[in-house]
Design a protein around this motif. Structure first.
Motif, PDB file in Angstrom:
ATOM      1  N   PHE A   1      -4.799   8.716 -11.826  1.00 14.64           N
ATOM      2  CA  PHE A   1      -3.623   7.855 -11.927  1.00 14.64           C
ATOM      3  C   PHE A   1      -4.019   6.487 -12.467  1.00 14.64           C
ATOM      4  CE2 PHE A   1      -1.251   4.344 -10.069  1.00 14.64           C
ATOM      5  CZ  PHE A   1       0.041   4.637 -10.479  1.00 14.64           C
TER       6      PHE A   1
ATOM      7  N   TRP B   1       4.060  10.249  -9.589  1.00 20.27           N
ATOM      8  CA  TRP B   1       3.240  10.659 -10.729  1.00 20.27           C
ATOM      9  C   TRP B   1       2.761  12.098 -10.563  1.00 20.27           C
ATOM     10  CZ3 TRP B   1      -2.240  11.449 -10.410  1.00 20.27           C
ATOM     11  CH2 TRP B   1      -2.884  11.629 -11.629  1.00 20.27           C
TER      12      TRP B   1
ATOM     13  N   ALA C   1      -0.455  -2.368  -4.133  1.00 18.32           N
ATOM     14  CA  ALA C   1      -0.082  -1.016  -4.548  1.00 18.32           C
ATOM     15  C   ALA C   1      -1.188  -0.368  -5.380  1.00 18.32           C
ATOM     16  CB  ALA C   1       1.224  -1.057  -5.335  1.00 18.32           C
ATOM     17  N   LEU C   2      -1.733  -1.112  -6.323  1.00 16.00           N
ATOM     18  CA  LEU C   2      -2.767  -0.545  -7.192  1.00 16.00           C
ATOM     19  C   LEU C   2      -4.073  -0.326  -6.439  1.00 16.00           C
ATOM     20  CD1 LEU C   2      -2.039  -2.543 -10.467  1.00 16.00           C
ATOM     21  CD2 LEU C   2      -1.559  -0.130 -10.006  1.00 16.00           C
TER      22      LEU C   2
ATOM     23  N   GLY D   1       2.471   1.823  -3.254  1.00 14.83           N
ATOM     24  CA  GLY D   1       1.503   2.361  -4.203  1.00 14.83           C
ATOM     25  C   GLY D   1       1.308   3.857  -4.046  1.00 14.83           C
ATOM     26  N   LEU D   2       1.252   4.326  -2.806  1.00 12.10           N
ATOM     27  CA  LEU D   2       1.105   5.766  -2.575  1.00 12.10           C
ATOM     28  C   LEU D   2       2.368   6.519  -2.980  1.00 12.10           C
ATOM     29  CD1 LEU D   2      -0.825   5.765   0.813  1.00 12.10           C
ATOM     30  CD2 LEU D   2      -1.729   5.963  -1.523  1.00 12.10           C
TER      31      LEU D   2
ATOM     32  N   ALA E   1      -3.577   2.896  -4.760  1.00 12.23           N
ATOM     33  CA  ALA E   1      -3.499   3.985  -5.736  1.00 12.23           C
ATOM     34  C   ALA E   1      -4.860   4.443  -6.233  1.00 12.23           C
ATOM     35  CB  ALA E   1      -2.642   3.550  -6.925  1.00 12.23           C
ATOM     36  N   ARG E   2      -5.917   3.706  -5.887  1.00  9.96           N
ATOM     37  CA  ARG E   2      -7.261   4.140  -6.297  1.00  9.96           C
ATOM     38  C   ARG E   2      -7.639   5.462  -5.657  1.00  9.96           C
ATOM     39  NH1 ARG E   2      -9.240  -1.615  -5.744  1.00  9.96           N
ATOM     40  NH2 ARG E   2     -10.103  -0.988  -3.727  1.00  9.96           N
TER      41      ARG E   2
ATOM     42  N   GLU F   1       0.831  -1.217   0.000  1.00  9.83           N
ATOM     43  CA  GLU F   1       0.000   0.000   0.000  1.00  9.83           C
ATOM     44  C   GLU F   1       0.860   1.260   0.000  1.00  9.83           C
ATOM     45  OE1 GLU F   1      -3.894  -1.711   2.450  1.00  9.83           O
ATOM     46  OE2 GLU F   1      -2.284  -0.663   3.505  1.00  9.83           O
TER      47      GLU F   1
ATOM     48  N   VAL G   1       2.076   7.007  -6.669  1.00  3.98           N
ATOM     49  CA  VAL G   1       1.126   8.088  -6.974  1.00  3.98           C
ATOM     50  C   VAL G   1       1.766   9.452  -6.734  1.00  3.98           C
ATOM     51  CG1 VAL G   1      -1.043   9.174  -6.265  1.00  3.98           C
ATOM     52  CG2 VAL G   1      -0.926   6.694  -6.566  1.00  3.98           C
TER      53      VAL G   1
END
Length: 363
Positions: A123, A88, A113-114, A81-82, A117-118, A78, A85
């Motif tokens: 993203f 990005w 991770a994804l 993933g952040l 990223a929600r 997690e 983001v």
């Protein structure tokens, strides 16, 4: 990386296919060609098409041979993933972003991770997922875990092309890259190779003389040309695309000597020559060499411990939130947190090497 002295070390052909499994093919190969360099032995044990560990029987997770950070806790994936983001966002939120993972295992890290990223819907719409994986069994598991994200697969990082902004993750990937070893003897340094003992079994033997630093008798020197190649590829990639990369693994932050080659099976260490093809073979990552190659290729680099890195990203706050949401799981969350950041667990031994494009400071 091991300078031959005198003469040159002979290149060997790829592992031969045949009957009798990886062990028997290694025996036959050594009888025919002579003792093998350590990196050739590792390649055969891990990637032999018929009997290599990753080609035929990768066994990850709590009930497998070894456990990695994504299997310890969802918090690890997690937070990565952040981090992605945030990179990005610092890149200006481009409408295309290539997210690459080297050695994705069973897909747990990328799935976590994804999911995290929600938090940034734009993203999710921009990301293009690329997985660098050679193992057919693991590709099948990754396809199942990431079915909703349309991944595509490559066999080598060098196969990435184009200038799409790229963020790359590599967790416990570098430790599987093959190494070479030399041992300091009374007549100087000699390359360590895998040969046969009098009974016909595998044994470490002394090879040709090579150059090396002043060191005590019995000292072991390790190096990995492939590690430097991967570091240079990552550095060039992030410099070219304006992106960033994380490499997380156990290893050293300063140059040093020592034998770190190890085999793991059933969550226990065993002798590296005991069961070729049946166990995972790894070595501690030489982060100075890896990051120097990335820097020479144009990237900014930084190294910190895993404990410091995850604390910077807020793992303690995330653990507290999980414990509040699941009061009955509080003790388990605390154990997971300690496993990831504790100085006597993964927190100090594991390092995080960051490579970013010039002018892009890592979050």
């Amino acid at each position: 990386c091991l300078t031959p002295h005198p003469g040159r070390l002979r290149r060997l052909d790829p592992p031969r296919r045949g009957e009798g499994g990886a062990f028997q093919r290694l025996i036959e190969r050594i009888r025919a060609d002579g003792p093998l360099p350590i990196d050739t032995y590792m390649d055969a044990c891990l990637h032999d098409p018929e009997g290599g560990y990753y080609a035929a029987r990768p066994n990850l997770g709590e009930h497998g041979d070894f456990i990695t950070a994504p299997h310890v806790s969802q918090m690890f994936g997690e937070l990565l993933g952040l981090w992605v983001v945030e990179v990005w966002t610092r890149l200006g939120g481009p409408n295309r972003l290539r997210l690459v993972e080297l050695g994705p295992g069973d897909g747990t890290l990328m799935s976590d991770a994804l999911r995290a990223a929600r938090i940034a819907p734009a993203f999710a719409a921009a990301v293009e997922l690329v997985l660098v994986e050679t193992s057919a069994p693991l590709r099948a598991r990754q396809a199942q875990a990431l079915a909703g994200h349309a991944p595509r697969w490559l066999s080598r990082i060098e196969n990435l092309d184009g200038d799409v902004p790229t963020v790359l993750l590599a967790n416990e990937f570098l430790d599987c890259l093959p190494i070479r070893q030399a041992v300091r003897g009374r007549d100087g340094w000699r390359e360590r190779r895998v040969g046969l003992d009098r009974a016909g079994g595998l044994a470490f033997v002394a090879g040709e003389r090579v150059g090396g630093p002043d060191a005590p008798l019995g000292a072991v020197l390790e190096c990995s040309p492939r590690l430097a190649e991967v570091g240079a590829s990552i550095g060039a990639l992030v410099a070219r695309t304006g992106g960033a990369a994380l490499a997380i693994d156990y290893g050293r932050a300063e140059p040093g000597l020592g034998d770190t080659l190890q085999a793991v099976r059933g969550h226990a260490k065993e002798r590296p020559l005991a069961n070729p093809g049946e166990a995972d073979l790894t070595a501690h990552v030489d982060f100075p060499t890896f990051l120097a190659a990335a820097k020479n290729a144009g990237a900014q680099v930084e190294i910190v411990t895993q404990g410091a890195f995850l604390r910077r990203l807020g793992i303690e706050d995330r653990a507290a939130a999980l414990a509040r949401a699941n009061p009955d799981e509080g003790e388990r969350v605390d154990r997971q947190l300690d496993r990831l950041i504790g100085p006597d667990q993964m927190g100090t031994l594991f390092k995080v090497g960051t490579s970013t494009a010039p002018g892009l400071d890592p979050p």
